[in-house]
Design an enzyme around this catalytic site. Structure first.
Site, PDB file in Angstrom:
ATOM      1  N   HIS A  46       0.519  -1.268  -0.006  1.00  0.00           N
ATOM      2  CA  HIS A  46      -0.181   0.008  -0.093  1.00  0.00           C
ATOM      3  C   HIS A  46       0.904   1.300   0.423  1.00  0.00           C
ATOM      4  O   HIS A  46       0.521   3.014  -0.008  1.00  0.00           O
ATOM      5  CB  HIS A  46      -1.264  -0.131   1.290  1.00  0.00           C
ATOM      6  N   GLU A 144      -5.997 -12.103   6.016  1.00  0.00           N
ATOM      7  CA  GLU A 144      -6.785 -10.904   6.830  1.00  0.00           C
ATOM      8  C   GLU A 144      -8.306 -10.740   5.478  1.00  0.00           C
ATOM      9  O   GLU A 144      -8.878 -10.207   5.590  1.00  0.00           O
ATOM     10  CB  GLU A 144      -6.020  -9.563   6.200  1.00  0.00           C
ATOM     11  N   ASP A 170      -8.966  -5.243   5.783  1.00  0.00           N
ATOM     12  CA  ASP A 170      -9.422  -6.095   5.725  1.00  0.00           C
ATOM     13  C   ASP A 170     -10.297  -6.771   5.493  1.00  0.00           C
ATOM     14  O   ASP A 170     -11.171  -7.957   5.312  1.00  0.00           O
ATOM     15  CB  ASP A 170      -7.980  -6.443   4.327  1.00  0.00           C
TER      16      ASP A 170
END
Length: 261
Positions: A46, A144, A170
């Site tokens: 990310h 996740e 998530d």
């Protein structure tokens, strides 16, 4: 050969506390080390980083007393090999939903015949012994998603896996809840506990992205061992706000900031 600072920290402490880096900062990792954090994670999933950026940052930290981990978006062996060749102590592979994916992550850190890693260490201090190079690497699978949660037993049974790292945001979203429910909804909390219990029973290290100090204390009490507290941007915002409030004579309740999970 350079030892694994992460393995040393985990062996010596019931919990190890980490910072997180999402951009090409030079000062951030060193400031985390100076503050007493035991590891820093670099986010290639990310963050605004690629594996080349991470390699440069890792070289700068060779003589800074802090362990290093790199989160990567998949088990693609090429970027995994490059960050390990640059000296990362660990890789954290995102969105693992099956034993096959976890096995591929492990294979990317092992040389033939056990794996698919290509030989090419970039730091002389790492040495040339392939067995030692493999032994210093820790491999974490991120659970996740609801599918990953359902496959937790099989994932945790994969040989060579060091640990499981939970991504609460998530996980909550994939279970059908809002991001805001990640730390408050009983079913999401129960899922985190279930993952931690399964991983611990399998003899694995349990990690989690807490994203804030108070939440770090909460998950430490749940038994998690490797706990990421804040990113460099969160730490900057919090410190900057406190300085400004001191200057203008204001006080306020500190709101915990959410980070990349």
């Amino acid at each position: 050969m350079s030892p694994s600072r992460l393995q040393e920290a985990l062996a010596a402490n019931p919990q190890v506390w980490g910072g997180w880096v999402v951009g090409p900062t030079i000062l951030g990792p060193e400031e985390f080390a100076a503050a007493g954090y035991q590891y820093v994670g670099f986010d290639v999933q990310h963050g605004y980083l690629d594996d080349a950026d991470v390699a440069l940052l890792l070289r700068r930290l060779e003589h800074v007393p802090i362990a290093t981990a790199v989160r990567l978006p998949s088990a693609d062996p090429a970027p995994i090999g490059r960050v390990l060749d640059a000296g990362a102590d660990a890789v954290i592979i995102a969105m693992v939903e099956s034993a096959e994916q976890a096995g591929a992550a492990v294979a990317a850190t092992r040389y033939a015949p056990a794996g698919v890693r290509s030989f090419g260490p970039l730091r002389a201090s790492l040495g040339q012994d392939t067995a030692e190079l493999e032994a210093r690497v820790s491999v974490f699978a991120m659970i996740e998603t609801a599918r990953g949660l359902a496959a937790a037993d099989e994932i945790c049974a994969v040989p060579g896996l060091t640990g499981i790292y939970v991504g609460p945001a998530d996980l909550a979203i994939s279970m059908g809840y809002r991001l805001a429910d990640a730390w408050t909804h009983p079913e999401v909390r129960a899922a985190m506990v279930a993952i931690q219990t399964t991983a611990q029973a399998a003899g694995l290290v349990t990690g989690i992205h807490a994203g804030a100090g108070k939440l770090g204390k909460t998950v430490a009490d749940l038994g998690f061992q490797m706990i990421t507290l804040a990113s460099e941007s969160q730490a900057l915002r919090r410190g900057a706000a406190e300085h400004l409030n001191e200057a203008v004579g204001k006080t306020h309740d500190e709101h915990e900031q959410r980070g990349y999970q």
